[in-house]
Design an enzyme around this catalytic site. Structure first.
Site, PDB file in Angstrom:
ATOM      1  CB  CYS A 130      73.914  18.863  39.734  1.00  0.00           C
ATOM      2  SG  CYS A 130      72.795  19.538  38.548  1.00  0.00           S
ATOM      3  CE  LYS A 167      67.379  28.065  37.960  1.00  0.00           C
ATOM      4  NZ  LYS A 167      66.205  27.393  37.426  1.00  0.00           N
TER       5      LYS A 167
HETATM    6  C1  FMN Z   1      58.875  21.089  39.895  1.00  0.00           C
HETATM    7  C2  FMN Z   1      60.112  21.906  39.665  1.00  0.00           C
HETATM    8  C3  FMN Z   1      61.152  21.390  38.880  1.00  0.00           C
HETATM    9  C4  FMN Z   1      62.302  22.146  38.648  1.00  0.00           C
HETATM   10  N1  FMN Z   1      63.291  21.638  37.848  1.00  0.00           N
HETATM   11  C5  FMN Z   1      64.396  22.397  37.562  1.00  0.00           C
HETATM   12  C6  FMN Z   1      65.396  21.935  36.657  1.00  0.00           C
HETATM   13  O1  FMN Z   1      65.307  20.859  36.065  1.00  0.00           O
HETATM   14  N2  FMN Z   1      66.474  22.735  36.456  1.00  0.00           N
HETATM   15  C7  FMN Z   1      66.626  23.950  37.058  1.00  0.00           C
HETATM   16  O2  FMN Z   1      67.621  24.646  36.809  1.00  0.00           O
HETATM   17  N3  FMN Z   1      65.667  24.430  37.892  1.00  0.00           N
HETATM   18  C8  FMN Z   1      64.574  23.689  38.158  1.00  0.00           C
HETATM   19  N4  FMN Z   1      63.592  24.180  38.989  1.00  0.00           N
HETATM   20  C9  FMN Z   1      63.762  25.520  39.596  1.00  0.00           C
HETATM   21  C10 FMN Z   1      63.028  26.592  38.790  1.00  0.00           C
HETATM   22  O3  FMN Z   1      63.516  26.718  37.482  1.00  0.00           O
HETATM   23  C11 FMN Z   1      63.147  27.965  39.495  1.00  0.00           C
HETATM   24  O4  FMN Z   1      64.508  28.349  39.575  1.00  0.00           O
HETATM   25  C12 FMN Z   1      62.569  27.952  40.899  1.00  0.00           C
HETATM   26  O5  FMN Z   1      61.426  27.129  40.992  1.00  0.00           O
HETATM   27  C13 FMN Z   1      62.192  29.369  41.385  1.00  0.00           C
HETATM   28  O6  FMN Z   1      61.221  29.959  40.557  1.00  0.00           O
HETATM   29  P1  FMN Z   1      59.620  29.918  40.874  1.00  0.00           P
HETATM   30  O7  FMN Z   1      59.471  30.366  42.289  1.00  0.00           O
HETATM   31  O8  FMN Z   1      59.013  30.850  39.864  1.00  0.00           O
HETATM   32  O9  FMN Z   1      59.200  28.513  40.692  1.00  0.00           O
HETATM   33  C14 FMN Z   1      62.427  23.436  39.228  1.00  0.00           C
HETATM   34  C15 FMN Z   1      61.393  23.949  40.010  1.00  0.00           C
HETATM   35  C16 FMN Z   1      60.232  23.218  40.236  1.00  0.00           C
HETATM   36  C17 FMN Z   1      59.139  23.813  41.082  1.00  0.00           C
END
Ligand code: FMN
Length: 310
Positions: A130, A167
């Site tokens: 952030c 994270k």
């Molecule tokens: C639509 C969307 C919203 C997300 N919102 C957050 C969030 O609020 N906080 C966070 O730590 N990561 C957020 N992420 C990241 C995911 O938690 C994850 O780290 C990232 O998408 C990689 O994993 P994936 O390839 O399985 O989606 C978001 C990802 C997506 C696609």
């Protein structure tokens, strides 16, 4: 039958599969597809102190290899979360990994002070991807000192019984340096990785596809980045538990993160196409471990490191 239980800094979970933050709100919307208590845990969308509407639309764009999103930290704020979402998860018998996000160290500390005190929080996940409003918008996770300052404040404000996981962003030159700073500041574990910053331009309008111009890239394209980050951090800090996330769609994808060193696996983008993905991946991972002769999930964690790599 493989023993799928795992432990995150003393918190024992029945299995390592979780939703990823932001991909299933606070879990309730998945409740009509499967019993959320069947997962190791539900990771909630990052909560902020105040309600926020997120960034302007369009804020999602698909690419051939993954998804770009610039949702921003949209959400109801901590009060509504504590009133409605957390009680729902507790009632459903789910273990909650609650994600928090802030614009200043004080904001993170204030969230940390309120959340575990409310009960029902198994792990606190600190999303540090952030902008720091006190430092020209520089992302906390891109600076070891700023990242450490957030984790020190959160650890100090959190019930000692609740593990705190940082994270991290893969958009850094040296992710081990950021990981080390977080652990030295008091983080009990790490979640690797958040999205990578990307951009798409629409060839028809010839303008950026997202109103926010750039967005976080997620999905299959980023799995090798997640595997690399988990590998590097597990090699440097082998005693620190890691929740792996990035591009997992199948049990074999999850296995790859586990072999690199993850003791839990989160599924994010895959949920948008298949809401049952986390439970399907759990069954596929258990079968893959069984086929490879593992009696216990934990025996596979970091397995690829044994024997010196390759
Ligand atoms: C639509 C969307 C919203 C997300 N919102 C957050 C969030 O609020 N906080 C966070 O730590 N990561 C957020 N992420 C990241 C995911 O938690 C994850 O780290 C990232 O998408 C990689 O994993 P994936 O390839 O399985 O989606 C978001 C990802 C997506 C696609």
């Amino acid at each position: 039958m493989v023993d799928m239980s795992t432990s995150l800094s003393g918190v024992v979970l029945p299995n390592p599969l979780m939703t990823a933050s932001g991909c299933a709100a606070a879990g309730r919307e998945l409740g009509r597809f499967f019993d959320v208590s069947a997962l190791g845990a539900v990771v909630t969308k990052s909560i902020m102190l105040a309600a926020r509407s997120g960034r302007p639309t369009p804020r999602m764009a698909e690419t051939e290899s993954g998804m770009l999103n610039s949702i921003g930290l949209q959400g109801p704020g901590i009060d509504a979360f504590l009133d409605k979402d957390l009680p729902w998860l507790v009632e459903a018998g789910a273990r909650a990994v609650v994600s928090i996000a802030g614009g200043s160290v004080a904001e993170y500390a204030a969230l940390a002070a309120r959340l575990p005190a409310a009960g029902g929080v198994s792990v606190l996940e600190v999303n540090i991807s952030c902008p720091n409003v006190e430092s020209r918008g520089e992302v906390f996770a891109c600076d070891p000192i700023a990242a450490g300052a957030v984790l020190a404040a959160v650890r100090a404000a959190t019930d000692p019984a609740v593990p705190v996981f940082a994270k991290l962003s893969p958009d850094v030159t040296d992710i081990v340096a950021v990981a080390r700073a977080c652990v030295e500041a008091g983080a009990d574990g790490l979640t690797l990785v958040n999205t990578l910053l990307g951009m798409a331009i629409d060839p028809v309008s010839m303008r950026p596809a997202l109103a926010g111009l750039t967005g976080g890239l997620s999905g299959p394209a980023i799995r090798p980045v997640a595997v690399r980050a988990i590998w590097q951090v597990h090699a440097a800090l082998p005693a620190v538990p890691i929740m792996g996330v990035g591009g997992v769609r199948t049990g074999l994808d999850a296995l790859e993160l586990v072999l690199a060193g993850a003791c839990a696996v989160q599924v994010g983008t895959a949920i948008f196409g298949d809401p049952t993905a986390p439970v399907r991946v759990l069954a596929e991972l258990a079968a893959a471990l069984d086929e490879r002769g593992f009696a216990k999930f934990t025996d596979a964690v970091g397995f690829a490191h044994r024997g010196g790599g390759r």
